[in-house]
Design a protein around this motif. Structure first.
Motif, PDB file in Angstrom:
ATOM      1  N   VAL A 169      78.129   3.217 -25.293  1.00 22.23           N
ATOM      2  CA  VAL A 169      76.658   2.990 -24.545  1.00 22.23           C
ATOM      3  C   VAL A 169      75.821   4.018 -24.179  1.00 22.23           C
ATOM      4  CG1 VAL A 169      75.507   1.323 -23.223  1.00 22.23           C
ATOM      5  CG2 VAL A 169      77.935   0.167 -24.056  1.00 22.23           C
ATOM      6  N   LYS A 170      74.719   4.667 -24.341  1.00 22.84           N
ATOM      7  CA  LYS A 170      73.880   5.508 -24.018  1.00 22.84           C
ATOM      8  C   LYS A 170      72.804   4.736 -23.685  1.00 22.84           C
ATOM      9  CE  LYS A 170      75.343   7.794 -28.932  1.00 22.84           C
ATOM     10  NZ  LYS A 170      74.530   8.117 -30.135  1.00 22.84           N
ATOM     11  N   TRP A 171      71.886   5.868 -22.857  1.00 29.24           N
ATOM     12  CA  TRP A 171      71.034   6.093 -22.568  1.00 29.24           C
ATOM     13  C   TRP A 171      71.459   5.437 -20.842  1.00 29.24           C
ATOM     14  CZ3 TRP A 171      69.229  10.189 -23.185  1.00 29.24           C
ATOM     15  CH2 TRP A 171      68.876  10.554 -24.684  1.00 29.24           C
ATOM     16  N   ALA A 172      72.396   4.829 -20.700  1.00 24.79           N
ATOM     17  CA  ALA A 172      72.285   4.681 -19.039  1.00 24.79           C
ATOM     18  C   ALA A 172      72.067   5.035 -18.281  1.00 24.79           C
ATOM     19  CB  ALA A 172      74.326   3.725 -19.049  1.00 24.79           C
ATOM     20  N   LYS A 173      71.513   4.794 -17.220  1.00 28.18           N
ATOM     21  CA  LYS A 173      71.211   6.062 -16.103  1.00 28.18           C
ATOM     22  C   LYS A 173      70.995   4.817 -14.873  1.00 28.18           C
ATOM     23  CE  LYS A 173      67.776  10.134 -16.247  1.00 28.18           C
ATOM     24  NZ  LYS A 173      66.928  10.088 -16.006  1.00 28.18           N
ATOM     25  N   PHE A 174      71.134   5.903 -13.284  1.00 31.66           N
ATOM     26  CA  PHE A 174      70.815   4.914 -11.789  1.00 31.66           C
ATOM     27  C   PHE A 174      72.391   3.953 -12.150  1.00 31.66           C
ATOM     28  CE2 PHE A 174      67.100   7.561 -12.449  1.00 31.66           C
ATOM     29  CZ  PHE A 174      67.901   8.695 -11.970  1.00 31.66           C
ATOM     30  N   THR A 175      73.455   3.506 -12.380  1.00 33.99           N
ATOM     31  CA  THR A 175      73.885   2.283 -12.750  1.00 33.99           C
ATOM     32  C   THR A 175      75.363   1.982 -12.377  1.00 33.99           C
ATOM     33  OG1 THR A 175      74.724   1.020 -14.315  1.00 33.99           O
ATOM     34  CG2 THR A 175      75.222   3.213 -14.984  1.00 33.99           C
ATOM     35  N   ASN A 176      75.596   0.968 -11.969  1.00 32.00           N
ATOM     36  CA  ASN A 176      76.504   0.736 -11.430  1.00 32.00           C
ATOM     37  C   ASN A 176      77.103   0.159 -12.422  1.00 32.00           C
ATOM     38  OD1 ASN A 176      76.220   0.802  -8.623  1.00 32.00           O
ATOM     39  ND2 ASN A 176      75.848  -1.154  -8.667  1.00 32.00           N
ATOM     40  N   LEU A 177      78.610   0.275 -12.635  1.00 30.26           N
ATOM     41  CA  LEU A 177      79.576  -0.345 -13.380  1.00 30.26           C
ATOM     42  C   LEU A 177      80.395  -1.641 -13.138  1.00 30.26           C
ATOM     43  CD1 LEU A 177      80.951   3.064 -14.452  1.00 30.26           C
ATOM     44  CD2 LEU A 177      79.585   2.079 -15.453  1.00 30.26           C
ATOM     45  N   ALA A 178      80.311  -3.120 -14.001  1.00 36.24           N
ATOM     46  CA  ALA A 178      80.134  -4.037 -13.179  1.00 36.24           C
ATOM     47  C   ALA A 178      80.902  -5.107 -14.382  1.00 36.24           C
ATOM     48  CB  ALA A 178      79.294  -5.016 -12.805  1.00 36.24           C
ATOM     49  N   TRP A 179      82.576  -5.416 -14.233  1.00 36.33           N
ATOM     50  CA  TRP A 179      83.176  -6.313 -14.988  1.00 36.33           C
ATOM     51  C   TRP A 179      82.712  -7.865 -14.988  1.00 36.33           C
ATOM     52  CZ3 TRP A 179      86.410  -5.095 -19.062  1.00 36.33           C
ATOM     53  CH2 TRP A 179      85.809  -3.772 -19.574  1.00 36.33           C
ATOM     54  N   VAL A 180      82.512  -8.257 -16.174  1.00 34.56           N
ATOM     55  CA  VAL A 180      81.995 -10.165 -16.018  1.00 34.56           C
ATOM     56  C   VAL A 180      83.426 -10.021 -16.619  1.00 34.56           C
ATOM     57  CG1 VAL A 180      81.045 -11.518 -16.543  1.00 34.56           C
ATOM     58  CG2 VAL A 180      79.829  -9.562 -16.216  1.00 34.56           C
ATOM     59  N   GLY A 181      84.772 -10.993 -16.393  1.00 31.03           N
ATOM     60  CA  GLY A 181      85.152 -11.749 -16.796  1.00 31.03           C
ATOM     61  C   GLY A 181      86.684 -10.191 -17.433  1.00 31.03           C
ATOM     62  N   GLU A 182      86.910 -10.142 -18.625  1.00 25.30           N
ATOM     63  CA  GLU A 182      87.612  -9.239 -19.219  1.00 25.30           C
ATOM     64  C   GLU A 182      87.561  -8.675 -20.057  1.00 25.30           C
ATOM     65  OE1 GLU A 182      90.655  -7.882 -18.131  1.00 25.30           O
ATOM     66  OE2 GLU A 182      90.829  -8.243 -16.220  1.00 25.30           O
ATOM     67  N   ASP A 183      85.865  -8.863 -20.879  1.00 26.08           N
ATOM     68  CA  ASP A 183      85.831  -9.114 -22.376  1.00 26.08           C
ATOM     69  C   ASP A 183      84.030  -8.530 -22.466  1.00 26.08           C
ATOM     70  OD1 ASP A 183      87.894 -10.047 -23.298  1.00 26.08           O
ATOM     71  OD2 ASP A 183      86.831 -12.455 -23.285  1.00 26.08           O
ATOM     72  N   GLY A 184      83.667  -8.145 -21.361  1.00 27.93           N
ATOM     73  CA  GLY A 184      82.175  -7.518 -20.805  1.00 27.93           C
ATOM     74  C   GLY A 184      82.211  -7.066 -19.620  1.00 27.93           C
ATOM     75  N   PHE A 185      80.813  -6.240 -19.415  1.00 25.02           N
ATOM     76  CA  PHE A 185      80.255  -6.107 -18.110  1.00 25.02           C
ATOM     77  C   PHE A 185      78.883  -5.038 -18.288  1.00 25.02           C
ATOM     78  CE2 PHE A 185      81.388  -2.618 -21.489  1.00 25.02           C
ATOM     79  CZ  PHE A 185      80.090  -1.720 -21.076  1.00 25.02           C
ATOM     80  N   LEU A 186      78.121  -5.405 -17.115  1.00 24.34           N
ATOM     81  CA  LEU A 186      77.052  -5.413 -16.747  1.00 24.34           C
ATOM     82  C   LEU A 186      76.860  -3.532 -17.024  1.00 24.34           C
ATOM     83  CD1 LEU A 186      76.402  -8.264 -14.638  1.00 24.34           C
ATOM     84  CD2 LEU A 186      75.183  -8.530 -17.089  1.00 24.34           C
ATOM     85  N   TYR A 187      75.335  -3.527 -17.254  1.00 23.67           N
ATOM     86  CA  TYR A 187      75.188  -1.818 -16.606  1.00 23.67           C
ATOM     87  C   TYR A 187      73.396  -2.068 -16.727  1.00 23.67           C
ATOM     88  CZ  TYR A 187      73.973  -1.266 -21.611  1.00 23.67           C
ATOM     89  OH  TYR A 187      73.426  -1.528 -23.114  1.00 23.67           O
ATOM     90  N   SER A 188      73.199  -0.950 -16.206  1.00 22.25           N
ATOM     91  CA  SER A 188      71.452  -0.941 -16.368  1.00 22.25           C
ATOM     92  C   SER A 188      71.191   0.464 -16.581  1.00 22.25           C
ATOM     93  CB  SER A 188      71.432   0.086 -14.485  1.00 22.25           C
ATOM     94  OG  SER A 188      71.622  -1.667 -14.197  1.00 22.25           O
ATOM     95  N   ARG A 189      70.191   0.912 -18.149  1.00 22.30           N
ATOM     96  CA  ARG A 189      69.517   1.488 -18.471  1.00 22.30           C
ATOM     97  C   ARG A 189      67.907   1.980 -18.816  1.00 22.30           C
ATOM     98  NH1 ARG A 189      68.585   0.598 -24.184  1.00 22.30           N
ATOM     99  NH2 ARG A 189      69.415  -0.995 -24.652  1.00 22.30           N
ATOM    100  N   PHE A 190      67.873   3.021 -19.187  1.00 17.37           N
ATOM    101  CA  PHE A 190      66.580   2.616 -19.458  1.00 17.37           C
ATOM    102  C   PHE A 190      66.497   3.126 -21.648  1.00 17.37           C
ATOM    103  CE2 PHE A 190      66.311   5.256 -15.565  1.00 17.37           C
ATOM    104  CZ  PHE A 190      65.333   4.601 -15.047  1.00 17.37           C
ATOM    105  N   PRO A 191      65.063   2.675 -21.756  1.00 18.45           N
ATOM    106  CA  PRO A 191      65.091   2.946 -23.942  1.00 18.45           C
ATOM    107  C   PRO A 191      64.997   3.848 -24.080  1.00 18.45           C
ATOM    108  CG  PRO A 191      63.191   1.376 -22.348  1.00 18.45           C
ATOM    109  CD  PRO A 191      64.008   2.113 -20.902  1.00 18.45           C
ATOM    110  N   ALA A 192      66.016   4.176 -24.783  1.00 17.55           N
ATOM    111  CA  ALA A 192      65.684   5.877 -25.823  1.00 17.55           C
ATOM    112  C   ALA A 192      64.699   6.189 -25.211  1.00 17.55           C
ATOM    113  CB  ALA A 192      66.456   5.665 -26.285  1.00 17.55           C
ATOM    114  N   PRO A 193      64.760   7.710 -24.876  1.00 18.86           N
ATOM    115  CA  PRO A 193      63.327   8.754 -24.719  1.00 18.86           C
ATOM    116  C   PRO A 193      63.177   8.960 -26.151  1.00 18.86           C
ATOM    117  CG  PRO A 193      65.128   9.645 -23.429  1.00 18.86           C
ATOM    118  CD  PRO A 193      66.149   8.173 -23.908  1.00 18.86           C
ATOM    119  N   ALA A 194      61.568   9.244 -25.896  1.00 17.00           N
ATOM    120  CA  ALA A 194      61.120   9.949 -26.966  1.00 17.00           C
ATOM    121  C   ALA A 194      61.673  11.288 -27.553  1.00 17.00           C
ATOM    122  CB  ALA A 194      59.572   9.749 -27.501  1.00 17.00           C
ATOM    123  N   GLU A 195      61.986  11.513 -28.815  1.00 12.60           N
ATOM    124  CA  GLU A 195      62.540  12.984 -28.869  1.00 12.60           C
ATOM    125  C   GLU A 195      61.417  13.873 -28.089  1.00 12.60           C
ATOM    126  OE1 GLU A 195      63.388  15.636 -32.808  1.00 12.60           O
ATOM    127  OE2 GLU A 195      62.369  13.891 -33.529  1.00 12.60           O
TER     128      GLU A 195
END
Length: 701
Positions: A169-195
């Protein structure tokens, strides 16, 4: 030593009118990204060449490098995290560039290496940032930081095999790492920045996503966003039992949150349906934990120094109920371990901890060994144990395991020291600032010097902003300064978080000058008390503290012998135009508003350099991958200082490569930077290290 000849820096005719005042900005071209603009890169190389030559000739430089290397070469552990009978923890054997991550099966199990960031990059500048095991301990979610940037890449590890899963998972920033059960997780990100904008473009449209293990990132589910309020940030965490996801939303650096909760037990029926608990972003709300449908929070609503409250989500009309009221001390955080709660308090910038029942009745206090900082105390309801760390200026971090039922603590990992902590006196004093306010000041020096009343060249450190408290902690670099015969002082300036909202408010926006007055008064106090001699005071600060150093050097250049401004915010009229700078208006104000502009213009380091005045020796330090406070701040300030008629002391800049705002910096860069800074400050303040360092080690296992 001769003052070095500075490289020529091109000046341009850039002038803008702000509220009837013409503001010259001749070095605006130095704002360009050093990785893209070849002219900026050439300027940096020429500046670094002059700085390297000057620092390399300093007589104490090699002494500091060797001593810091010795003092940092000890086994260092991070706080263990328990999941499904597994214990995860970080460990650095001493001189490794990055700490490794280990796991034990059971507390007494054999350590097994899970992740070794030292193998990720030849220069050691790719770091393991955050990590979080799933509830069973079967999988590990972790974030990778490259070159000190704030951007993160998320990966997943199978704990049993030690193999990485294909998820990325790319472009995560200012994020927590939070499991939802064993099969997935929540995270925070911004849209991919322009080149070409990743390290300087402003950040908007933060959002919380759900990633399911085994799927590509472009299939991640949007959980929560505010497209009509693009400036808002959103962070998610999951309660220890996995029942609720709590999403906090804010717009700046102030701890003022909207709070929403998602009942994950109903996700199959309702999807990601948020329920609003706190609609207005007016106060801080720190989630603690839940038991069933009852949640606890630490909040400063109606309590500037915080209190503990609870809310029952099963009630027809849920209301927050006070559990522990506000006290004179600052309540930093709370955790539920077993059937008890541990409250972390800050009293005059030093830690105190207390165990209470779930109804808030006191059980016991935790005795700490002097003025220090205790952290950790993590876990979940039902756990029989927790771990915490303790550190002070003369005590490297030690890890302890505490039995919740008895309150008894026992060492989990204590360092073998390369110095004698009993040689040093750690004391706290209170001095009077310009307007009569009493300000705390930690002073660390040799007991022999204190008893003899001997003044020593002193390094004074400060920050004073963003509700951040400075607390006692160990630093191998600072210890090298002490062993060289210097004293160290740390001022708890207004604008920080040492005493809650009132203390923060007293040092920001229209009150920002109080921060500078507090720091200047600390320097005057150290000289008046005979702790440091006249001509022997060095100062240091980083980020907002770099701004502090730049401002006070402009205002009182006569008071300081030498200064180190680290990754500082130096142009207060354009700080909000880059990366995370837009968040800082909570503390600084809005440059486009006239009232705020007048205040910012009055102390902006870049705009208030005075020609015809003798300045102290100044070393500016920054890094090419700092995407928090972009290096253009430091570039422009240094160019202006070198151009001014500011005396004969050196005014230099040191630009690190493959490094950022500070986090993730490899050990070898810490040693080299520390030696450069200390030798510069020592030369400016008259500190002369002994010919032979004291290697008397006090071993503790």
């Amino acid at each position: 030593m001769k003052t070095p000849s500075y490289p020529d820096t091109r000046r341009e005719n850039a002038v803008e009118e702000h509220f009837g005042e013409a503001i010259a900005d001749p070095y605006r071209w130095l704002e360009n990204d050093v990785r893209i603009d070849t002219q900026v890169a050439d300027w940096v190389e020429r500046q670094n060449a002059v700085t390297r030559a000057y620092l390399g000739a300093l007589p104490s430089r090699e002494w500091f490098a060797q001593r810091i290397r010795t003092l940092i070469d000890y086994e260092r552990f991070g706080l263990p995290v328990k999941a499904g009978g597994h214990y995860f923890y970080s460990r650095n054997s001493g001189l490794q560039n990055q700490a490794q991550l280990f796991v034990r099966d059971g507390l007494q199990g054999e350590p097994r290496l899970l992740l070794d960031p030292n193998s990720w990059a030849a220069d050691g500048a790719t770091a393991l940032d955050a990590w979080e095991p799933s509830g069973s301990g079967r999988r590990l979610l972790f974030s990778v930081q490259d070159g000190g940037s704030d951007w993160r890449v998320l990966h997943v590890l199978d704990v049993a095999s030690g193999e990485r899963l294909p998820d990325e998972v790319k472009w995560a920033k200012f994020t927590n790492l939070a499991w939802v059960g064993e099969d997935g997780f929540l995270y925070s990100r911004f849209p991919a920045p322009a080149e070409g904008t990743a390290f300087q473009g402003r950040n908007y449209d933060h959002a919380v996503y759900y990633h399911r293990i085994g799927t590509p990132q472009d299939e991640d589910e949007l959980v929560f966003a505010t497209p009509n309020e693009r400036e808002m940030n959103h962070e998610a965490q999951v309660t220890p039992d996995g029942r609720y996801a709590i999403i906090r939303s804010s717009t700046g650096t102030d701890a003022r949150y909207q709070v929403r909760v998602i009942d994950l037990s109903q996700r199959d029926k309702e999807g990601w349906k948020p329920r609003t608990l706190v609609p207005d972003a007016a106060n801080d709300w720190k989630p603690v934990a839940n038991i069933g449908t009852k949640l606890w929070f630490v909040t400063n609503k109606d309590a500037p120094r915080y209190r503990l409250v609870s809310i029952d989500l099963s009630a027809r009309d849920p209301q927050f109920t006070q559990v522990v009221g506000e006290r004179p001390e600052l309540l930093e955080r709370a955790t539920i371990i077993g059937d008890h709660m541990i409250l972390n308090y800050l009293q005059d910038a030093a830690s105190h901890a207390e165990t209470v029942n779930l109804d808030g009745k006191s059980v016991r206090t935790l005795a700490l060994a002097g003025l220090g900082t205790a952290s950790g105390f993590d876990g979940k309801p039902g756990d029989p144990e927790t771990f915490y760390a303790y550190s002070s200026f003369n005590q490297p971090t030690a890890i302890y395991r505490m039995n919740i039922a008895t309150g008894k603590s026992e060492p989990f990992a204590t360092p073998a020291l390369k110095f004698d902590p009993e040689k040093y006196l750690v004391e706290q004093r209170f001095y009077t600032s310009k307007d009569g306010t009493k300000v705390p000041l930690f002073i660390v020096r040799s007991k022999a010097a204190a008893q003899a009343g001997r003044a020593q060249p002193t390094l004074l450190y400060g920050y004073g902003g963003f509700d951040i408290a400075l607390t006692p902690g160990y630093s191998a670099v600072r210890m090298a300064w002490l062993e060289a015969g210097g004293a160290f002082a740390m001022a708890n300036l207004r604008g920080g978080g040492e005493y809650g909202k009132e203390w923060h408010d007293a040092g920001r926006r229209a009150n920002k000058q109080n921060v500078f007055d507090d720091f200047i008064a600390a320097g005057e106090y150290l000289i008046a008390q005979g702790i440091t001699p006249k001509g022997g005071l060095s100062i240091q600060g980083g980020s907002n503290g770099g701004l502090l150093v730049g401002a006070v050097v402009n205002q009182r250049p006569d008071l300081f012998a030498a200064a180190n401004a680290q990754v500082g915010v130096m142009d207060m009229l354009r700080f909000d135009r880059f990366t995370a700078g837009r968040y800082w208006v909570d503390d600084y104000g809005y440059p486009e508003r006239e009232a705020d502009f007048r205040i910012l213009r009055s102390y902006s380091p870049y705009h208030n350099i005075r020609s015809g005045v003798d300045y102290p020796a100044v070393l500016v330090t920054t890094a090419d991958t700092d995407d928090r406070v972009v290096p253009g701040h430091s570039f422009k300030y240094t160019a202006a200082l070198q151009h001014a008629d500011a005396g004969h002391q050196p005014h230099l800049i040191r630009v690190e490569t493959r490094a950022g705002h500070g986090s993730g910096k490899p050990t070898d860069k810490v040693i080299e930077e520390g030696a450069d800074i200390l030798s510069f400050l020592a030369h400016g303040s008259g500190l002369q290290p002994p010919e032979n360092a004291n290697d008397g080690a006090t071993a503790k296992r």
